[in-house]
Motif scaffolding. Sequence first.
Motif, PDB file in Angstrom:
ATOM      1  N   ALA A 306       0.859  -1.205  -0.037  1.00 16.05           N
ATOM      2  CA  ALA A 306       0.060   0.000  -0.139  1.00 16.05           C
ATOM      3  C   ALA A 306       0.918   1.342  -0.233  1.00 16.05           C
ATOM      4  N   LYS A 307       2.050   1.072   0.702  1.00 14.20           N
ATOM      5  CA  LYS A 307       2.787   2.240   0.796  1.00 14.20           C
ATOM      6  C   LYS A 307       3.564   2.531  -0.627  1.00 14.20           C
ATOM      7  N   ALA A 308       3.969   1.617  -1.190  1.00 15.95           N
ATOM      8  CA  ALA A 308       4.378   1.364  -2.523  1.00 15.95           C
ATOM      9  C   ALA A 308       3.459   2.201  -3.555  1.00 15.95           C
ATOM     10  N   ASP A 309       2.302   1.748  -3.460  1.00 17.64           N
ATOM     11  CA  ASP A 309       1.278   2.015  -4.200  1.00 17.64           C
ATOM     12  C   ASP A 309       1.111   3.479  -4.231  1.00 17.64           C
ATOM     13  N   THR A 310       1.051   4.066  -2.977  1.00 15.66           N
ATOM     14  CA  THR A 310       0.801   5.621  -2.687  1.00 15.66           C
ATOM     15  C   THR A 310       1.895   6.583  -3.366  1.00 15.66           C
ATOM     16  N   LEU A 311       3.132   5.918  -3.094  1.00 13.78           N
ATOM     17  CA  LEU A 311       4.335   6.792  -3.623  1.00 13.78           C
ATOM     18  C   LEU A 311       4.338   6.571  -5.220  1.00 13.78           C
ATOM     19  N   HIS A 312       4.050   5.660  -5.948  1.00 18.10           N
ATOM     20  CA  HIS A 312       3.978   5.245  -7.313  1.00 18.10           C
ATOM     21  C   HIS A 312       2.957   6.392  -7.894  1.00 18.10           C
ATOM     22  N   ALA A 313       1.760   6.452  -7.139  1.00 15.35           N
ATOM     23  CA  ALA A 313       0.681   7.448  -7.457  1.00 15.35           C
ATOM     24  C   ALA A 313       1.072   8.970  -7.341  1.00 15.35           C
ATOM     25  N   ARG A 314       1.905   9.283  -6.245  1.00 14.54           N
ATOM     26  CA  ARG A 314       2.705  10.574  -6.088  1.00 14.54           C
ATOM     27  C   ARG A 314       3.511  10.909  -7.437  1.00 14.54           C
ATOM     28  N   VAL A 316       3.367   9.497 -10.206  1.00 11.21           N
ATOM     29  CA  VAL A 316       2.622   9.627 -11.586  1.00 11.21           C
ATOM     30  C   VAL A 316       2.261  11.144 -11.681  1.00 11.21           C
ATOM     31  N   GLY A 317       2.009  11.780 -10.451  1.00 13.76           N
ATOM     32  CA  GLY A 317       1.349  13.150 -10.156  1.00 13.76           C
ATOM     33  C   GLY A 317       2.275  14.128 -10.318  1.00 13.76           C
ATOM     34  N   GLY A 318       3.644  13.491 -10.763  1.00 13.26           N
ATOM     35  CA  GLY A 318       4.831  14.749 -10.994  1.00 13.26           C
ATOM     36  C   GLY A 318       5.493  14.843  -9.768  1.00 13.26           C
ATOM     37  N   ALA A 319       5.393  14.074  -8.701  1.00  8.94           N
ATOM     38  CA  ALA A 319       6.507  14.332  -7.423  1.00  8.94           C
ATOM     39  C   ALA A 319       7.909  13.962  -7.802  1.00  8.94           C
ATOM     40  N   ASP A 320       8.919  14.560  -7.180  1.00  9.94           N
ATOM     41  CA  ASP A 320      10.291  14.154  -7.643  1.00  9.94           C
ATOM     42  C   ASP A 320      10.884  13.207  -7.067  1.00  9.94           C
ATOM     43  N   PHE A 321      11.299  12.121  -8.070  1.00  7.53           N
ATOM     44  CA  PHE A 321      11.792  10.755  -7.566  1.00  7.53           C
ATOM     45  C   PHE A 321      12.860  10.885  -6.684  1.00  7.53           C
ATOM     46  N   ALA A 322      13.960  11.630  -6.601  1.00  3.63           N
ATOM     47  CA  ALA A 322      15.118  11.681  -5.767  1.00  3.63           C
ATOM     48  C   ALA A 322      14.466  11.847  -4.354  1.00  3.63           C
ATOM     49  N   ALA A 323      13.669  13.097  -4.441  1.00  5.81           N
ATOM     50  CA  ALA A 323      13.001  13.534  -3.150  1.00  5.81           C
ATOM     51  C   ALA A 323      12.445  12.442  -2.278  1.00  5.81           C
ATOM     52  N   LEU A 324      11.436  11.726  -3.100  1.00 11.27           N
ATOM     53  CA  LEU A 324      10.847  10.794  -2.613  1.00 11.27           C
ATOM     54  C   LEU A 324      11.469   9.564  -1.973  1.00 11.27           C
TER      55      LEU A 324
END
Length: 442
Positions: A306-314, A316-324
Amino acid sequence: MKKLLASLLVGAFLIAPAYAQQLAPIDGIAVVVDEDVILQSELDRAVANIRSQYAGRTEQLPPPGVLERQVAERLVLLKLQVARAKSTGVRVSDQEVDQTIGAIAAQNQMNVDQLTAQLARDGTSMPQFRDSIRDELLVQRLRQRLAQTQISVSDAEVDAALAAQQGAGSQYHLAHILVALPEGATPEQIATAQSKIEGVRDLIQRGEMDFAAAAVRYSDSPNALEGGDLGWRSADEIPSAFADMVKGMRPGQVTEPIRGPSGFQLLQVVESRDAAQAGPSLVTQYQASHILIRADDPANVAKAKAKADTLHARLVGGADFAALARENSEDPSSKSRGGDLGWFTQDQFGPDFGSQVAALSDGGISAPFRTQAGWHIVKRTGSRQADVGDESQRAQIRETIGRRKLEDEWNRFLREMRGEAFVDFRTGAADAEQADSTTNGN
């Protein structure tokens, strides 16, 4: 991956019929293994499976009692390995079993329904097959854990192997016969084992039995029923006790009996060949970053997903990969670098991880996927063809040395585990060694 799946398929067809306790009617107990048992029906099916593999050449098989004992020992070792894996926290999920079965079906140009039908024709149900696949994966992971925790190869060992390879380019197809000795063997046990191995060699030397048939009948090695075949090995993959001896032998020749850590052995050079000289080594390398959410505890798998799915959705929404990755990744070696893994080959982090990276285009982000380490999200940032040359050669030598060390350590681990286990044979297999002990050339 294909080689692994082929190996799993062969192992599964051998072992699966022996694992139908939950489906079979109550029957006799053939072997007690610690707190578990092997039913007589399991043993009978496994023996029948071996006999079917030797259809048309049953004369190569040992007497019934000896064959039953050999197969029983295989089942004992399997149960001990599976039990040890489970007791040390190794787990295989239903999803992983499904994926492996799907890949096996695809490799054999079938769908899962067709594979199920083929198994039924061979006398194996899909639940039996699933159990055998799960056991094989558990044992494989137990072996991987041993490799990760017990096996290391130093640069000095790689340097020494490189130096030894200069001017040497031969590979050898080997087979062996083992007459095992227990830990702390008595002088009488040593004398009996030595007499047996000498008797086996005399049979081979007189032409009364070929090496492979003698291995099937008399060897105590786990690969006895494969004729003792060890496959092709380069000089640095052969234990030092045998290496110099093998170099001077012709195909078909057999060594004198040699005392090793596990007992007395005979070694045969089946074939030899010159290894191809190494040239430029071009490989595909990938550059990628990842976010890892660990799922070591089976109870937390769903939460990690569930946590991985939430991060993936972020993402897809344009969040910075390195920051996450810096905020959430549970991989301590890459977290501070924003998940950056640098350049690596496809198989460097395992086939499951590598196949996901290879399937992406540069700049692509994967959906969450699971490996033994946990749930990953990967962003591929680049790919290239690289000539790794000396680096590749050193990596291959390091892998070869590690593989040899693992084989020695794994065999020691199995002997130790078998020696510590409570094993009570309730069938005629218990007397098999006495029934086939006349190997002194008589």
